[in-house]
Design a protein around this motif. Sequence first.
Motif, mmCIF file in Angstrom:
data_model
loop_
_atom_site.group_PDB
_atom_site.id
_atom_site.type_symbol
_atom_site.label_atom_id
_atom_site.label_comp_id
_atom_site.label_asym_id
_atom_site.label_seq_id
_atom_site.Cartn_x
_atom_site.Cartn_y
_atom_site.Cartn_z
ATOM 1 N N ASN A 197 0.825 -1.199 0.000
ATOM 2 C CA ASN A 197 0.000 0.000 0.000
ATOM 3 C C ASN A 197 0.866 1.259 0.000
ATOM 4 O O ASN A 197 0.493 2.268 -0.574
ATOM 5 N N ASP A 208 1.264 1.556 -3.761
ATOM 6 C CA ASP A 208 0.041 2.382 -3.818
ATOM 7 C C ASP A 208 -1.142 1.592 -4.356
ATOM 8 O O ASP A 208 -1.948 2.112 -5.132
ATOM 9 N N PHE A 260 -3.913 0.726 -3.135
ATOM 10 C CA PHE A 260 -5.261 1.183 -2.774
ATOM 11 C C PHE A 260 -5.543 2.611 -3.228
ATOM 12 O O PHE A 260 -6.608 3.150 -2.964
ATOM 13 N N LYS A 261 -4.608 3.223 -3.896
ATOM 14 C CA LYS A 261 -4.742 4.625 -4.293
ATOM 15 C C LYS A 261 -5.841 4.842 -5.334
ATOM 16 O O LYS A 261 -6.421 5.910 -5.425
ATOM 17 N N GLY A 262 -6.105 3.812 -6.141
ATOM 18 C CA GLY A 262 -7.185 3.920 -7.116
ATOM 19 C C GLY A 262 -6.736 4.150 -8.536
ATOM 20 O O GLY A 262 -7.557 4.149 -9.455
ATOM 21 N N ASP A 263 -5.452 4.372 -8.746
ATOM 22 C CA ASP A 263 -4.979 4.624 -10.112
ATOM 23 C C ASP A 263 -3.933 3.608 -10.567
ATOM 24 O O ASP A 263 -3.127 3.885 -11.440
ATOM 25 N N LEU A 264 -3.986 2.413 -9.999
ATOM 26 C CA LEU A 264 -3.023 1.371 -10.365
ATOM 27 C C LEU A 264 -3.251 0.940 -11.813
ATOM 28 O O LEU A 264 -4.348 0.533 -12.189
ATOM 29 N N ASP A 265 -2.210 1.033 -12.619
ATOM 30 C CA ASP A 265 -2.239 0.563 -14.001
ATOM 31 C C ASP A 265 -1.697 -0.867 -13.997
ATOM 32 O O ASP A 265 -0.489 -1.085 -14.139
#
Length: 195
Positions: free
Chosen positions: A125, A169, A171-176
């Motif tokens: 995370n 990251d 859980f950040k929401g922008d994982l590619d």
Amino acid sequence: MKKVLIINGHQYYDVVAKGELTRSYIDRATKFFLENGFEVKHTEIEKGYNIEEECQKFEWADAVLLQYPVYWMGVPWITKKYFDETFTQGRHYESDGRSRSDVSKTYGSGGLLKGKKYMLSITYNCPTTEFSNPKSFFDGLSLDEANVATHKTFQFVGFEPLKTYSVHDIFKGDLDLTKELEKFENTLKENFLQK
């Protein structure tokens, strides 16, 4: 190096850790190894295991890929338990390595699985900026230094490290994920195909 054991060290928690990301990496690794002529065996710790069979897998494998999420700065507790149960004295390590008659034999040198390799593939995370930064949470530790206990577990029984892969990251929401899986495969190529 043509025989690989892939260990799924994930532990399920509803909502925050259902295992889909870990499964994506294991599926990609399995496909990579099979396409490149490797023999592959799997262990999914959470589904249970037979200790004797796992001991045999470590002896069979040329390399181990451990895929796991970091929980509370380490491997999930079921993964720690797995290593406690499967790395067996007299089978995977002779002793802690020290000798009263030979001072050149040092602690941690008694592993019997020498010549084998391992790779850590870790989901986090925290951002990458937390590593190798003296003002960060990890006080300047590198990624590998922050995971020293896992590294030393393998090294104690004789394994040698390959390059670590990590994704951050999550859980950040922008994982590619497509891009990250490409980076993961490039690390697999570097570790397993280049001589």
